[in-house]
Design an enzyme around this catalytic site. Structure first.
Site, PDB file in Angstrom:
ATOM      1  CE  LYS A  66     -29.286  42.627 -15.543  1.00 27.90           C
ATOM      2  NZ  LYS A  66     -29.570  43.512 -14.405  1.00 27.90           N
ATOM      3  N   GLY A 130     -33.909  37.605  -8.901  1.00 25.25           N
ATOM      4  CA  GLY A 130     -32.548  37.857  -9.379  1.00 25.25           C
ATOM      5  C   GLY A 130     -32.067  39.259  -9.041  1.00 25.25           C
ATOM      6  CE  LYS A 156     -38.312  33.353  -6.181  1.00 26.15           C
ATOM      7  NZ  LYS A 156     -39.289  33.737  -7.235  1.00 26.15           N
ATOM      8  CD  GLN A 251     -26.200  49.380 -14.973  1.00 28.03           C
ATOM      9  OE1 GLN A 251     -25.357  48.541 -15.242  1.00 28.03           O
ATOM     10  NE2 GLN A 251     -26.851  50.060 -15.899  1.00 28.03           N
TER      11      GLN A 251
END
Ligand code: ATR
EC number: 1.1.1.25
Length: 280
Positions: A66, A130, A156, A251
């Site tokens: 991706k 991600g 993070k 999606q």
């Protein structure tokens, strides 16, 4: 030639995307073919270029490509820009366009299939990789009141909270914490697991009491049996627990709509996939 679409990933043999897009095409009487391709980090760019050079109309991209797809793209949607990753590619005006439909897929699943309300709700998102980066902005756009990003590696989570709190409406907070610092007060309405812990059958160490009967729990992963997170959520008393199968179909529906200009009805496709998963 029939319009060609494809998904590129590694591994890819498990991918449900060809089935999902075939069902969408049947439902909307669209003539197209959708195939699955195994790629490799050394070959990915060439594979994509070759696919489009042969007249391919659009591709999905899944793990681990991706970010590479995002870097290759000549035009990025706002969602892709913010996600730092792309899952949908197509050619337009001779330029490679990219979008990321994961976040809108999650929001549509929550709203349309899980019966969730997001407006005014307090959310906890577990993980800061991600997958999580791709869903925070669409969650903010849905009108939620706050998002706490909790992660094993605090730095993070903090990095994502800093980026997305800048983009939140006034009065809407995006904060970061470690799992141990999560607390049931102020209220937690929805907990979304975006860690990859479920792959190893692990559950992030969320303290007792954060999840209770009224908390909607959502695992962005899915499996043919209950995921470890869904099992844990039920053990905490949560009554509304969902896995990510609906997100996968939603999606895909967004990608289909970008490519074909028509939006499939997702409910019958989710139902069929759920049935076939339960027989595996
Ligand atoms: P993805 O693309 O699936 O998001 P990633 O970018 O590698 O993959 O991110 C994985 C996420 O799951 C991270 O938030 C990771 O936590 P760290 O940032 O501390 O590495 C989290 N994760 C993975 N395994 C986990 C586990 N067993 N318990 C808790 N969190 C875990």
């Amino acid at each position: 030639m029939i319009d060609q679409y494809a998904v590129f990933g590694n591994p890819i043999s498990h991918s449900k995307s060809p089935t999902i897009h075939r069902l969408f095409a049947e439902q909307l009487q669209q003539r197209l073919e959708y195939s699955a391709h195994l790629s490799d980090v050394d070959r990915f760019e060439q594979d994509i270029q070759h696919f489009f050079a042969q007249g391919g109309k659009g591709t999905n991209v899944t793990l681990p490509f991706k970010e590479m797809a995002w870097k290759m793209a000549e035009r990025l949607s706002e969602a892709a820009q913010l996600a730092g990753a792309a899952n949908t590619l197509w050619m337009q005006d001779n330029l490679l366009h990219a979008d990321n439909t994961d976040g809108v897929g999650l929001v549509n699943d929550l709203l349309n299939n899980c019966g969730a309300t997001l407006k005014g709700r307090h959310l906890v998102v577990l993980g800061a990789g991600g997958a999580v980066r791709g869903v925070i902005k669409p969650l903010l756009d849905s009108g939620c009141a706050s998002i706490v990003i909790a992660n094993r590696t605090f730095a993070k989570a903090k990095q994502l909270a800093d980026i997305f709190s800048e983009l939140a409406q006034p009065g809407v907070s995006v904060d970061a914490c470690e799992f141990a610092a999560l607390s049931p007060s102020p209220r937690v309405d929805i907990v979304i697991n975006g860690t990859s812990a479920s792959i190893q059958g692990d559950v992030p160490p969320v303290p007792e009491g954060v999840v209770s009967a009224h908390t909607l729990c959502y695992d962005m992963m899915y499996s043919n049996t209950q995921t470890a997170f869904c099992r844990w959520a039920r053990s905490q008393g949560a009554e509304r627990v969902f896995d990510g199968l609906g997100m996968l179909v939603e999606q895909a529906a967004e990608s289909f709509s970008i490519w074909r200009g028509v939006k499939p009805d997702t409910a019958p496709v989710i139902e069929l996939l759920r049935q076939s998963l339960s027989h595996q």
